[in-house]
Design a protein around this motif. Structure first.
Motif, short mmCIF file in Angstrom:
data_model
loop_
_atom_site.label_atom_id
_atom_site.label_comp_id
_atom_site.label_asym_id
_atom_site.label_seq_id
_atom_site.Cartn_x
_atom_site.Cartn_y
_atom_site.Cartn_z
N GLU A 90 5.81 -2.03 -3.47
CA GLU A 90 5.98 -2.69 -2.17
C GLU A 90 5.33 -4.09 -2.19
O GLU A 90 5.79 -5.00 -1.52
CB GLU A 90 5.36 -1.87 -1.03
CG GLU A 90 5.86 -0.43 -0.91
CD GLU A 90 7.29 -0.32 -0.39
OE1 GLU A 90 7.97 -1.34 -0.21
OE2 GLU A 90 7.72 0.84 -0.19
N LEU A 93 7.55 -6.26 -5.05
CA LEU A 93 8.89 -6.63 -4.56
C LEU A 93 8.82 -7.47 -3.29
O LEU A 93 9.79 -8.09 -2.89
CB LEU A 93 9.72 -5.37 -4.27
CG LEU A 93 10.10 -4.48 -5.45
CD1 LEU A 93 10.81 -3.23 -4.97
CD2 LEU A 93 10.98 -5.23 -6.44
N GLY A 94 7.67 -7.46 -2.64
CA GLY A 94 7.52 -8.20 -1.38
C GLY A 94 8.10 -7.44 -0.19
O GLY A 94 8.23 -7.99 0.90
N THR A 95 8.42 -6.16 -0.40
CA THR A 95 9.06 -5.38 0.68
C THR A 95 8.05 -4.89 1.72
O THR A 95 8.46 -4.48 2.81
CB THR A 95 9.79 -4.17 0.08
OG1 THR A 95 8.95 -3.58 -0.91
CG2 THR A 95 11.10 -4.59 -0.56
N ARG A 97 6.13 -6.57 3.57
CA ARG A 97 6.19 -7.37 4.80
C ARG A 97 7.34 -6.89 5.69
O ARG A 97 7.21 -6.86 6.91
CB ARG A 97 6.31 -8.85 4.48
CG ARG A 97 7.50 -9.23 3.63
CD ARG A 97 7.47 -10.72 3.30
NE ARG A 97 8.65 -11.16 2.65
CZ ARG A 97 8.71 -11.64 1.40
NH1 ARG A 97 7.63 -11.71 0.68
NH2 ARG A 97 9.84 -12.05 0.90
N ASN A 98 8.47 -6.47 5.08
CA ASN A 98 9.58 -5.94 5.89
C ASN A 98 9.15 -4.64 6.58
O ASN A 98 9.45 -4.42 7.75
CB ASN A 98 10.79 -5.61 5.01
CG ASN A 98 11.41 -6.85 4.41
OD1 ASN A 98 11.11 -7.95 4.85
ND2 ASN A 98 12.25 -6.68 3.42
N ALA A 262 0.07 -11.29 1.86
CA ALA A 262 0.39 -12.70 1.59
C ALA A 262 1.47 -12.87 0.53
O ALA A 262 1.77 -13.98 0.13
CB ALA A 262 -0.88 -13.44 1.18
N ASN A 263 2.08 -11.76 0.07
CA ASN A 263 3.16 -11.94 -0.91
C ASN A 263 4.46 -11.32 -0.41
O ASN A 263 4.48 -10.64 0.58
CB ASN A 263 2.79 -11.34 -2.26
CG ASN A 263 2.53 -9.86 -2.18
OD1 ASN A 263 2.18 -9.33 -1.14
ND2 ASN A 263 2.68 -9.17 -3.28
#
Lengths: 263, 302
Positions: A90, A93-95, A97-98, A262-263
């Motif tokens: 998570e 992949l930057g997911t 934040r979603n 922050a990513n």
């Protein structure tokens, strides 16, 4: 919370993960159980660490779950890898934040993820048990193992105990994977640290300082899966494991709740 | 009274000894398209992340849809957001990715196919996300942001990687949403892109808010430019010298003289050229673009 669990289960049932897990768990279960029955009279042994188990021993009620018990430790390592990658990806992949925009309660995200992975681990353990038992029955004739006691209430009781113990051990390893995933935020690092520690470093430490084994997390998780041993009691392993996991979970949860995404 | 969708008061985020945003104060009116502009690294994404509760401010405060950013759970169900490019699970299809978010947010799964059609991904919804082009990924990100039928849509660089047709499609989506009453807060480092769609602007530079208000107000505050083109390029130096002497500031750009002066000065400039025996092949008045205004305000030279 239930919405988080459903969303997580959708991710867990993606073909690459589901089929990969079925293949790995099925392969391990089939391999270990087959070795017990096919190499029954082999000089190199047919059990862990070169030990031999005879046909008469396997004919006892406990023979039903002998192969499955051998797979237990490896199910834990599989769970560690899955829990660690599902959590840490998570971040990579930057997911995350979603997820947090759609479900701002970080504790609900964490709890939902854990429940979904618990369910996944339960299915994995039941699948491994079912396959191992099926193979045991299939190969019992060839190994001249009498299976009459395998259908007794005692064998049923032992099967339930084994499934429960291996499920608890698998959850312990999985939770460790999740903690590492949250702390390190990288699937590769979390899996590497978890696997190296449990399969190599703990064995080296135990060999160097004999008394440490009783207090190491992986050793105690595995001991739960085996239902305890003459060296370390089941209750001791439960208590030590709970201690490690409670402290680790608390630290990971606090970090997850407070850290900036922050990513 | 004007309804406000976002307010920030002295909002600050400090990383180590660097302020990503320093005492940022601005307002975004409800029901408008508000551009959030500034060069890369000026603090746009940090600000957006604070507004969405993903990072906590070092100091200052902000409200979104009337609620403090200390309680994002109170306003996030009414917000759609795409932050720093689309992030999805590569092994899941576009449709499955949207379903994960729909289930998480408690939105009907029927919205998923509607939105895939809206962003022109209906025929590729079943393909894995990792097989998507950059433009398709971006469109899926916008579909995900639209899942809640948002009151406020926050888009961070939504046109990154899109071809001109894709950019036009995103512009149309933003306009449609604004027409239906949705507040759109959209960031970009491409100023010309936002000039076309934003009624309001918040401008950032090096972590500081340098303008917050109506786009028109900003553009009209800057003097227009009179652009004169002499028939022969050899006359450029003579013409520039004469105009400078009169007191207007000039700049020579590609065979033309750009003169900072009111529109009425055109006649005077034409007369000056005539007196020097120079024939102008064209003379026109232009309002400075957002980009020119930005550089004018920051003192940067493009």
């Amino acid at each position: 919370m239930i919405r988080v669990v459903i969303a997580e289960l959708r991710k867990l049932r993606r073909p690459s993960l589901l089929l990969g897990t079925i293949a790995t768990v099925g392969g391990l279960s089939a391999l270990f159980t087959s070795i017990v029955f096919l190499m029954i009279n082999s000089e190199s042994g047919n059990s862990s660490r070169g030990e031999s188990v005879s046909a008469s021993e396997l004919s006892q009620a406990a023979g039903l779950v002998y192969g499955f018990n051998l797979v237990g430790m490896f199910l834990g390592i599989v769970a560690l890898c899955i829990f660690a990658s599902q959590t840490a990806q998570e971040y990579t992949l930057g997911t995350l934040r979603n997820l947090l925009v759609r479900q701002p309660s970080r504790m609900k995200i964490l709890a939902g993820k854990f429940i979904a992975m618990k369910l996944f681990a339960l299915v994995m353990v039941i699948f491994a048990a079912a396959l191992s038992i099926a193979i045991s029955f299939l190969l019992s004739g060839r190994a001249q193992v009498d299976t009459s006691k395998w259908q007794s209430p005692e064998a049923g009781q032992l099967l339930l105990e084994s499934v429960l113990n291996i499920f608890i051990a698998t959850l312990c390893f999985g939770t460790l994977g999740m903690i590492l995933g949250l702390l390190l935020r990288s699937p590769i690092s979390a899996i590497a640290v978890g696997v190296l520690w449990n399969l190599i470093l703990e064995n080296i430490l135990s060999a160097l300082i004999n008394s440490t084994g009783k207090w190491l997390p992986g050793t105690n998780f595995s001991n739960i899966g085996m239902g305890g041993s003459s060296v370390i009691s089941y209750r001791h392993s439960l208590a030590v494991s709970a201690g490690y996991l409670l402290v680790g979970s608390a630290v990971a949860a606090i970090l997850f709740k407070r850290r900036d995404v922050a990513n | 009274m004007k309804k406000i969708a976002i307010t920030a008061t002295d909002l600050t985020k400090i990383y180590g000894d660097r302020a990503a945003l320093s005492h940022g104060s601005f307002e975004v009116p409800a029901g408008a398209v508000c551009g959030f502009v500034g060069p890369n690294g000026s603090g746009k994404t940090t600000t957006i992340r604070m507004l969405l509760g993903l990072i906590s401010p070092s100091s200052g405060s902000a409200t979104v849809l009337g609620e403090s950013i200390a309680h994002p759970e109170r306003y996030l169900p009414k917000i759609g957001a795409m932050i720093e490019g689309p992030a999805f699970y590569p092994a899941l299809s576009g449709r499955e990715n949207l379903k994960v978010l729909a289930e998480l947010g408690g939105f009907p799964l029927s919205r998923v196919d509607e939105l895939l059609a809206k962003v022109d991904l209906a025929d590729r919804g079943g393909s894995k996300f990792k097989t998507y082009s950059l433009g398709m990924k971006q469109r899926l990100g916008i579909a995900a942001a639209l899942l809640p039928n948002p009151e406020l849509l926050i888009l961070d660089e939504p046109t990154n990687g899109l071809d001109p047709q894709g950019i036009q499609e995103i512009r149309n989506i933003i306009r449609d949403l604004a027409d239906s009453g949705t507040t759109v807060f959209v960031s970009s480092h491409i100023l010309s892109e936002l000039e076309m769609i934003s009624e309001y602007l918040v401008m950032l530079r090096e972590g500081k808010v340098i303008f917050s208000g109506r786009t028109q107000e900003l553009l009209t505050s800057n003097k227009p430019v009179v652009i004169a083109r002499p028939e022969y390029e050899v006359d450029l130096a003579k013409l520039t010298k004469k105009i400078d002497e009169v007191g207007y500031s000039t700049k020579v750009i590609e065979g033309t003289v750009h003169i900072s002066a009111p529109a009425e000065a055109s006649a005077e400039i034409n007369r000056l050229a005539f007196d020097l025996g120079i024939t102008l092949s064209s003379i026109s008045v232009a309002q400075p673009t957002l980009e020119e205004t930005f550089f004018e305000m920051t003192g940067d030279i493009k």
